[in-house]
Design an enzyme around this catalytic site. Structure first.
Site, PDB file in Angstrom:
ATOM      1  N   ARG A 185       0.821  12.539  -8.716  1.00 25.03           N
ATOM      2  CA  ARG A 185       1.500  11.268  -8.400  1.00 25.03           C
ATOM      3  C   ARG A 185       2.963  11.307  -8.838  1.00 25.03           C
ATOM      4  O   ARG A 185       3.780  10.537  -8.356  1.00 25.03           O
ATOM      5  CB  ARG A 185       0.828  10.109  -9.141  1.00 25.03           C
ATOM      6  CG  ARG A 185      -0.604   9.838  -8.729  1.00 25.03           C
ATOM      7  CD  ARG A 185      -1.079   8.533  -9.358  1.00 25.03           C
ATOM      8  NE  ARG A 185      -2.530   8.367  -9.316  1.00 25.03           N
ATOM      9  CZ  ARG A 185      -3.205   7.883  -8.286  1.00 25.03           C
ATOM     10  NH1 ARG A 185      -2.568   7.506  -7.196  1.00 25.03           N
ATOM     11  NH2 ARG A 185      -4.518   7.759  -8.327  1.00 25.03           N
ATOM     12  N   PHE A 193      -2.412  15.817   4.710  1.00 24.80           N
ATOM     13  CA  PHE A 193      -2.604  15.171   3.413  1.00 24.80           C
ATOM     14  C   PHE A 193      -1.337  15.319   2.573  1.00 24.80           C
ATOM     15  O   PHE A 193      -0.771  16.402   2.468  1.00 24.80           O
ATOM     16  CB  PHE A 193      -3.812  15.765   2.678  1.00 24.80           C
ATOM     17  CG  PHE A 193      -4.303  14.863   1.599  1.00 24.80           C
ATOM     18  CD1 PHE A 193      -5.146  13.794   1.906  1.00 24.80           C
ATOM     19  CD2 PHE A 193      -3.899  15.034   0.282  1.00 24.80           C
ATOM     20  CE1 PHE A 193      -5.584  12.922   0.910  1.00 24.80           C
ATOM     21  CE2 PHE A 193      -4.333  14.167  -0.720  1.00 24.80           C
ATOM     22  CZ  PHE A 193      -5.174  13.113  -0.401  1.00 24.80           C
ATOM     23  N   ASP A 217      -4.259   5.113   6.460  1.00 29.10           N
ATOM     24  CA  ASP A 217      -4.811   6.308   7.094  1.00 29.10           C
ATOM     25  C   ASP A 217      -5.754   5.847   8.211  1.00 29.10           C
ATOM     26  O   ASP A 217      -5.288   5.493   9.290  1.00 29.10           O
ATOM     27  CB  ASP A 217      -5.514   7.122   5.997  1.00 29.10           C
ATOM     28  CG  ASP A 217      -6.034   8.464   6.451  1.00 29.10           C
ATOM     29  OD1 ASP A 217      -5.503   9.018   7.412  1.00 29.10           O
ATOM     30  OD2 ASP A 217      -6.986   8.982   5.835  1.00 29.10           O
ATOM     31  N   GLU A 224       0.835  -1.199   0.000  1.00 30.45           N
ATOM     32  CA  GLU A 224       0.000   0.000   0.000  1.00 30.45           C
ATOM     33  C   GLU A 224       0.868   1.248   0.000  1.00 30.45           C
ATOM     34  O   GLU A 224       2.017   1.209   0.441  1.00 30.45           O
ATOM     35  CB  GLU A 224      -0.882   0.019   1.259  1.00 30.45           C
ATOM     36  CG  GLU A 224      -2.342  -0.276   1.009  1.00 30.45           C
ATOM     37  CD  GLU A 224      -3.104   0.848   0.303  1.00 30.45           C
ATOM     38  OE1 GLU A 224      -2.513   1.598  -0.507  1.00 30.45           O
ATOM     39  OE2 GLU A 224      -4.303   0.960   0.556  1.00 30.45           O
ATOM     40  N   ASP A 225       0.309   2.350  -0.464  1.00 31.92           N
ATOM     41  CA  ASP A 225       1.018   3.618  -0.390  1.00 31.92           C
ATOM     42  C   ASP A 225       0.934   4.220   1.017  1.00 31.92           C
ATOM     43  O   ASP A 225       1.911   4.695   1.561  1.00 31.92           O
ATOM     44  CB  ASP A 225       0.491   4.609  -1.440  1.00 31.92           C
ATOM     45  CG  ASP A 225      -1.034   4.752  -1.431  1.00 31.92           C
ATOM     46  OD1 ASP A 225      -1.723   4.058  -0.643  1.00 31.92           O
ATOM     47  OD2 ASP A 225      -1.549   5.552  -2.231  1.00 31.92           O
TER      48      ASP A 225
HETATM   49  P1  IMP Z   1      -7.808   4.445   4.760  1.00 29.86           P
HETATM   50  O1  IMP Z   1      -8.835   3.462   4.317  1.00 29.86           O
HETATM   51  O2  IMP Z   1      -8.424   5.603   5.509  1.00 29.86           O
HETATM   52  O3  IMP Z   1      -6.665   3.840   5.529  1.00 29.86           O
HETATM   53  O4  IMP Z   1      -7.270   5.159   3.473  1.00 29.86           O
HETATM   54  C1  IMP Z   1      -6.340   4.629   2.691  1.00 29.86           C
HETATM   55  C2  IMP Z   1      -6.357   5.234   1.314  1.00 29.86           C
HETATM   56  O5  IMP Z   1      -6.744   6.616   1.329  1.00 29.86           O
HETATM   57  C3  IMP Z   1      -4.966   5.193   0.746  1.00 29.86           C
HETATM   58  O6  IMP Z   1      -4.754   3.995   0.048  1.00 29.86           O
HETATM   59  C4  IMP Z   1      -4.955   6.408  -0.143  1.00 29.86           C
HETATM   60  O7  IMP Z   1      -5.458   6.076  -1.418  1.00 29.86           O
HETATM   61  C5  IMP Z   1      -5.895   7.375   0.504  1.00 29.86           C
HETATM   62  N1  IMP Z   1      -5.166   8.370   1.317  1.00 29.86           N
HETATM   63  C6  IMP Z   1      -5.195   8.505   2.659  1.00 29.86           C
HETATM   64  N2  IMP Z   1      -4.414   9.521   3.061  1.00 29.86           N
HETATM   65  C7  IMP Z   1      -3.856  10.027   1.938  1.00 29.86           C
HETATM   66  C8  IMP Z   1      -2.936  11.109   1.696  1.00 29.86           C
HETATM   67  O8  IMP Z   1      -2.446  11.826   2.588  1.00 29.86           O
HETATM   68  N3  IMP Z   1      -2.608  11.327   0.396  1.00 29.86           N
HETATM   69  C9  IMP Z   1      -3.101  10.585  -0.636  1.00 29.86           C
HETATM   70  N4  IMP Z   1      -3.954   9.575  -0.447  1.00 29.86           N
HETATM   71  C10 IMP Z   1      -4.342   9.303   0.825  1.00 29.86           C
HETATM   72 MG    MG Z   2      -4.392   3.861  -2.076  1.00 28.55          MG
END
Ligand code: IMP
Ligand code: MG
Length: 182
Positions: A166, A153, A104, A100-101
């Site tokens: 990106r 963010f 969050d 994963e990138d």
């Molecule tokens: P989660 O389900 O809240 O953990 O969100 C994960 C996804 O939200 C990541 O795979 C990203 O695609 C997106 N995301 C969350 N925070 C960021 C950020 O700071 N920048 C870009 N994408 C984010």
């Molecule tokens: Mg993602």
């Protein structure tokens, strides 16, 4: 509200150093074994392509991808995840590493982990370049983590805001711009 790319949070040389360390650790942990790396599109593409080249060839690596979309606005996830593209091959009995990138809230990964476990892999681990730990609402195990970052963010190195930015080689923060400045 509109956003503009702002300062560098993690420069590209620091990313490269950390990715190398992660690759070496993964290399040691899976030495002599098969490893199926599953990248979560699209954000993890750049990280995964650098990471895979830091894993020594005595790990027999295969690559596959999944695309998910989480309903929400451009900066938040809702926790409802839809599979846009599923894996091409079975993971049953395989060592799987989800790449994963960023983690969050953890909602996307916890959904994916549940889905993957039902498919009975031999093992399942998570590797994420970034971790916004203080935003976590559900616990997810992240075995390989690049950097912990504050609740802000970020874009670049694969991460996007509404599909943009990106292609920055480093990780950058974004800042709101008032309409008058546009
Ligand atoms: P989660 O389900 O809240 O953990 O969100 C994960 C996804 O939200 C990541 O795979 C990203 O695609 C997106 N995301 C969350 N925070 C960021 C950020 O700071 N920048 C870009 N994408 C984010
Ligand atoms: Mg993602």
């Amino acid at each position: 509200m509109d956003y503009a790319v702002s300062g560098v949070l993690i420069p590209s040389d620091q990313i490269a150093d950390r990715v190398r360390v992660l690759g070496e650790r993964i290399g040691r942990d899976y030495a002599g074994q098969d490893l199926m790396m599953v990248g979560i599109l699209k954000g993890a593409v750049i990280f995964m392509s650098d990471l895979v080249r830091c894993i020594p060839p005595d790990v027999r690596v295969t690559m596959d991808f999944m695309a998910v979309s989480s309903y929400g606005d451009s900066t938040k996830t809702s926790g409802i995840v839809r599979i846009v593209k599923d894996l091409d091959s079975s993971i049953k009995g395989k060592n799987v590493l989800l790449v994963e990138d960023i983690v969050d809230t953890g909602l996307t990964l916890s959904y994916l982990i549940r889905l993957m476990r039902e498919r009975e892999p031999k093992s399942l681990r998570v590797c994420s370049l970034l971790d916004k730990e203080e935003r976590r609402t559900v616990e997810v195990p992240v075995e390989y983590r690049g950097f912990r970052i504050p609740d802000t963010f970020v874009v670049g190195y694969g991460l996007d805001y509404s599909g943009q930015w990106r292609n920055y080689p480093d990780i950058r923060t974004v800042e709101p711009v008032r309409d008058a400045e546009l």
